[in-house]
Design a protein around this motif. Structure first.
Motif, PDB file in Angstrom:
ATOM      1  N   ARG A  17      -3.638   3.642  15.390  1.00 28.60           N
ATOM      2  CA  ARG A  17      -4.340   2.407  14.835  1.00 28.60           C
ATOM      3  C   ARG A  17      -3.207   1.920  13.904  1.00 28.60           C
ATOM      4  O   ARG A  17      -2.117   2.561  13.424  1.00 28.60           O
ATOM      5  CB  ARG A  17      -5.526   2.924  13.689  1.00 28.60           C
ATOM      6  CG  ARG A  17      -6.746   3.497  14.401  1.00 28.60           C
ATOM      7  CD  ARG A  17      -7.621   3.810  13.659  1.00 28.60           C
ATOM      8  NE  ARG A  17      -8.616   4.385  14.364  1.00 28.60           N
ATOM      9  CZ  ARG A  17     -10.104   4.678  13.744  1.00 28.60           C
ATOM     10  NH1 ARG A  17     -10.280   4.254  12.448  1.00 28.60           N
ATOM     11  NH2 ARG A  17     -11.053   5.634  14.569  1.00 28.60           N
ATOM     12  N   PHE A  18      -3.265   0.481  13.672  1.00 30.27           N
ATOM     13  CA  PHE A  18      -2.465  -0.291  12.973  1.00 30.27           C
ATOM     14  C   PHE A  18      -2.997  -1.254  12.004  1.00 30.27           C
ATOM     15  O   PHE A  18      -4.043  -1.977  12.505  1.00 30.27           O
ATOM     16  CB  PHE A  18      -1.587  -1.122  13.934  1.00 30.27           C
ATOM     17  CG  PHE A  18      -0.394  -1.639  13.712  1.00 30.27           C
ATOM     18  CD1 PHE A  18       0.535  -0.936  12.970  1.00 30.27           C
ATOM     19  CD2 PHE A  18      -0.092  -2.847  13.705  1.00 30.27           C
ATOM     20  CE1 PHE A  18       1.761  -1.171  12.696  1.00 30.27           C
ATOM     21  CE2 PHE A  18       1.274  -3.368  13.484  1.00 30.27           C
ATOM     22  CZ  PHE A  18       2.146  -2.388  12.681  1.00 30.27           C
ATOM     23  N   ILE A  19      -2.970  -1.198  10.683  1.00 24.29           N
ATOM     24  CA  ILE A  19      -3.386  -1.984   9.729  1.00 24.29           C
ATOM     25  C   ILE A  19      -2.423  -2.743   8.927  1.00 24.29           C
ATOM     26  O   ILE A  19      -1.346  -2.220   8.905  1.00 24.29           O
ATOM     27  CB  ILE A  19      -4.258  -1.230   8.892  1.00 24.29           C
ATOM     28  CG1 ILE A  19      -3.491  -0.411   7.849  1.00 24.29           C
ATOM     29  CG2 ILE A  19      -5.425  -0.493   9.656  1.00 24.29           C
ATOM     30  CD1 ILE A  19      -4.419   0.069   6.763  1.00 24.29           C
ATOM     31  N   LYS A  20      -3.073  -3.633   8.031  1.00 22.47           N
ATOM     32  CA  LYS A  20      -2.142  -4.431   7.175  1.00 22.47           C
ATOM     33  C   LYS A  20      -2.623  -4.460   6.153  1.00 22.47           C
ATOM     34  O   LYS A  20      -4.120  -4.753   5.874  1.00 22.47           O
ATOM     35  CB  LYS A  20      -1.977  -5.798   7.819  1.00 22.47           C
ATOM     36  CG  LYS A  20      -0.863  -6.658   6.875  1.00 22.47           C
ATOM     37  CD  LYS A  20      -0.681  -8.065   7.628  1.00 22.47           C
ATOM     38  CE  LYS A  20       0.277  -8.809   6.790  1.00 22.47           C
ATOM     39  NZ  LYS A  20       0.412 -10.310   7.312  1.00 22.47           N
ATOM     40  N   GLU A  21      -2.094  -4.011   4.826  1.00 19.63           N
ATOM     41  CA  GLU A  21      -2.369  -3.930   3.584  1.00 19.63           C
ATOM     42  C   GLU A  21      -1.508  -4.466   2.552  1.00 19.63           C
ATOM     43  O   GLU A  21      -0.411  -4.001   2.430  1.00 19.63           O
ATOM     44  CB  GLU A  21      -3.025  -2.481   3.120  1.00 19.63           C
ATOM     45  CG  GLU A  21      -3.614  -2.518   1.962  1.00 19.63           C
ATOM     46  CD  GLU A  21      -4.376  -1.084   1.574  1.00 19.63           C
ATOM     47  OE1 GLU A  21      -5.447  -0.715   1.305  1.00 19.63           O
ATOM     48  OE2 GLU A  21      -3.481  -0.062   1.876  1.00 19.63           O
ATOM     49  N   GLU A  22      -2.024  -5.460   1.767  1.00 20.48           N
ATOM     50  CA  GLU A  22      -0.945  -6.112   0.851  1.00 20.48           C
ATOM     51  C   GLU A  22       0.400  -6.346   1.433  1.00 20.48           C
ATOM     52  O   GLU A  22       1.499  -6.129   0.646  1.00 20.48           O
ATOM     53  CB  GLU A  22      -1.222  -4.992  -0.304  1.00 20.48           C
ATOM     54  CG  GLU A  22      -2.152  -4.965  -1.145  1.00 20.48           C
ATOM     55  CD  GLU A  22      -2.152  -3.836  -2.325  1.00 20.48           C
ATOM     56  OE1 GLU A  22      -1.007  -3.441  -2.440  1.00 20.48           O
ATOM     57  OE2 GLU A  22      -3.000  -3.790  -3.073  1.00 20.48           O
ATOM     58  N   GLY A  23       0.323  -6.756   2.545  1.00 21.26           N
ATOM     59  CA  GLY A  23       1.503  -7.344   3.273  1.00 21.26           C
ATOM     60  C   GLY A  23       2.238  -6.454   3.849  1.00 21.26           C
ATOM     61  O   GLY A  23       3.292  -6.894   4.628  1.00 21.26           O
ATOM     62  N   LYS A  24       2.090  -5.251   3.741  1.00 23.33           N
ATOM     63  CA  LYS A  24       2.637  -4.297   4.735  1.00 23.33           C
ATOM     64  C   LYS A  24       1.990  -3.450   5.735  1.00 23.33           C
ATOM     65  O   LYS A  24       0.666  -3.802   5.631  1.00 23.33           O
ATOM     66  CB  LYS A  24       2.784  -3.054   3.644  1.00 23.33           C
ATOM     67  CG  LYS A  24       3.988  -3.516   2.347  1.00 23.33           C
ATOM     68  CD  LYS A  24       4.006  -2.134   1.641  1.00 23.33           C
ATOM     69  CE  LYS A  24       4.924  -2.497   0.271  1.00 23.33           C
ATOM     70  NZ  LYS A  24       5.175  -1.346  -0.587  1.00 23.33           N
ATOM     71  N   PHE A  25       2.641  -3.215   6.955  1.00 22.93           N
ATOM     72  CA  PHE A  25       2.178  -2.608   7.953  1.00 22.93           C
ATOM     73  C   PHE A  25       2.096  -1.266   8.023  1.00 22.93           C
ATOM     74  O   PHE A  25       3.274  -0.689   7.700  1.00 22.93           O
ATOM     75  CB  PHE A  25       2.579  -3.305   9.258  1.00 22.93           C
ATOM     76  CG  PHE A  25       2.745  -4.804   9.550  1.00 22.93           C
ATOM     77  CD1 PHE A  25       1.750  -5.374  10.142  1.00 22.93           C
ATOM     78  CD2 PHE A  25       3.569  -5.653   8.709  1.00 22.93           C
ATOM     79  CE1 PHE A  25       1.409  -6.626  10.630  1.00 22.93           C
ATOM     80  CE2 PHE A  25       3.519  -7.008   9.174  1.00 22.93           C
ATOM     81  CZ  PHE A  25       2.492  -7.263   9.866  1.00 22.93           C
ATOM     82  N   THR A  82      -8.828   4.202   6.710  1.00 24.65           N
ATOM     83  CA  THR A  82      -8.721   4.320   7.962  1.00 24.65           C
ATOM     84  C   THR A  82      -8.290   5.684   8.402  1.00 24.65           C
ATOM     85  O   THR A  82      -8.677   6.080   9.418  1.00 24.65           O
ATOM     86  CB  THR A  82      -7.705   3.204   8.161  1.00 24.65           C
ATOM     87  OG1 THR A  82      -8.032   1.976   7.757  1.00 24.65           O
ATOM     88  CG2 THR A  82      -7.478   3.167  10.073  1.00 24.65           C
ATOM     89  N   LEU A  83      -7.411   6.241   7.529  1.00 25.37           N
ATOM     90  CA  LEU A  83      -6.849   7.512   7.968  1.00 25.37           C
ATOM     91  C   LEU A  83      -7.933   8.591   7.898  1.00 25.37           C
ATOM     92  O   LEU A  83      -8.016   9.377   8.875  1.00 25.37           O
ATOM     93  CB  LEU A  83      -5.801   7.968   6.800  1.00 25.37           C
ATOM     94  CG  LEU A  83      -4.947   8.969   7.117  1.00 25.37           C
ATOM     95  CD1 LEU A  83      -3.797   8.616   8.242  1.00 25.37           C
ATOM     96  CD2 LEU A  83      -4.178   9.700   5.963  1.00 25.37           C
ATOM     97  N   ALA A  84      -8.733   8.622   6.810  1.00 24.94           N
ATOM     98  CA  ALA A  84      -9.788   9.638   6.732  1.00 24.94           C
ATOM     99  C   ALA A  84     -11.043   9.293   7.804  1.00 24.94           C
ATOM    100  O   ALA A  84     -11.433  10.248   8.545  1.00 24.94           O
ATOM    101  CB  ALA A  84     -10.645   9.189   5.263  1.00 24.94           C
ATOM    102  N   GLN A  88       0.092   9.869   9.391  1.00 18.46           N
ATOM    103  CA  GLN A  88       0.647   8.239   8.857  1.00 18.46           C
ATOM    104  C   GLN A  88       2.198   8.321   8.381  1.00 18.46           C
ATOM    105  O   GLN A  88       2.360   8.362   6.905  1.00 18.46           O
ATOM    106  CB  GLN A  88      -0.316   7.708   7.856  1.00 18.46           C
ATOM    107  CG  GLN A  88      -0.198   6.125   7.532  1.00 18.46           C
ATOM    108  CD  GLN A  88       0.436   5.846   6.198  1.00 18.46           C
ATOM    109  OE1 GLN A  88       0.222   6.247   5.092  1.00 18.46           O
ATOM    110  NE2 GLN A  88       1.699   5.126   6.320  1.00 18.46           N
ATOM    111  N   PRO A  89       3.033   8.292   8.947  1.00 18.49           N
ATOM    112  CA  PRO A  89       4.479   8.299   8.665  1.00 18.49           C
ATOM    113  C   PRO A  89       4.680   6.874   8.164  1.00 18.49           C
ATOM    114  O   PRO A  89       4.329   5.773   8.702  1.00 18.49           O
ATOM    115  CB  PRO A  89       5.528   8.376   9.942  1.00 18.49           C
ATOM    116  CG  PRO A  89       4.385   8.154  11.049  1.00 18.49           C
ATOM    117  CD  PRO A  89       3.041   8.230  10.660  1.00 18.49           C
TER     118      PRO A  89
END
Length: 243
Positions: free
Chosen positions: A141-149, A9-11, A118-119
């Protein structure tokens, strides 16, 4: 090069054609991806730690990209010359550290086209730092990966602040409240009613209620007042999602 969803997402937020300084490049995977996908014609993979930088160099060599991706041992932007890069990518570090890196290199940052950031923590502090230094969040943007936001943002050193207003919820918040809420949760995420932000706010609401109910009735007045203010902000933000 296959990236995690967070790094992918960052890239994807990098504008094609920009020369990129990848600050805190770690193993160099983002740097490699940016070049291989024809997003960045030149990448400076930079890290303050010798170990990760050595591994990044090895990965770059394996991919045959040493002519296009240059590794540099660097504390933030110190080893980057002015006008060498058009963009910064910086991820995976605390907001206070990231702010220090940008502040130390502010003269270089001011000549760039964009910052992809992405802090990991201290988000209110970091967003306030950006606002006070007129570094304008143009996309978030805001994502969730492996339970973390994970929030991530595209920042313009020369952006028009009027195009990206603080979140007041069309009257839900006053001026000072709007600054606080925008810094804490992200004005653009709130304006667009991002569904993951609603989930995150609901989790915070329940967590803060639990903490508040567990506080002793005496001796924690300051903490209680702080939690009640945070709960009020969260409840008003969640109201915005249903109006």
């Amino acid at each position: 090069m296959e990236l995690s969803r967070r790094l992918q997402t960052l890239a994807d937020m990098v504008t094609p054609g920009n020369r990129v300084a990848d600050i805190g490049c770690d193993h160099g995977f983002v740097s490699i991806y940016l070049y291989e996908q024809h997003i960045a014609p030149k990448v400076y993979a930079m890290d303050v730690r010798k170990g990760p930088l050595c591994r990044a160099r090895e990965h770059i060599e394996i991919h045959g990209l040493t002519d296009y991706i240059e590794t540099r041992l660097s504390d933030g932007l110190t080893a980057l010359e002015t006008d060498e890069a058009d963009a910064v990518v910086c991820a995976g570090m605390g907001g206070r550290l990231m702010a220090r890196i940008l502040l130390d290199g502010l003269s270089k940052v001011g000549r760039m086209r964009e910052l992809i950031l992405q802090p990991q923590s201290e988000l209110a502090y970091f967003r306030r730092f950006l606002r006070e230094h007129r570094l304008v969040i143009a996309e978030e943007r805001f994502i969730k990966e492996e339970g973390k936001f994970y929030p991530m943002m595209r920042v313009l050193p020369h952006g028009d602040e009027a195009l990206y207003p603080l979140f007041d919820g069309n009257g839900l918040f006053g001026e000072k409240e709007a600054e606080r809420v925008s810094d804490t949760f992200g004005a653009l995420l709130l304006w667009q009613k991002h569904p993951l932000l609603q989930e995150y706010l609901t989790l915070l609401l329940n967590r803060n209620k639990g903490i508040l109910s567990s506080l002793p009735s005496c001796g924690q007045e300051g903490r209680r007042a702080e939690l009640e203010k945070e709960l009020s902000d969260i409840e008003k933000c969640l109201l915005w999602f249903v109006v």
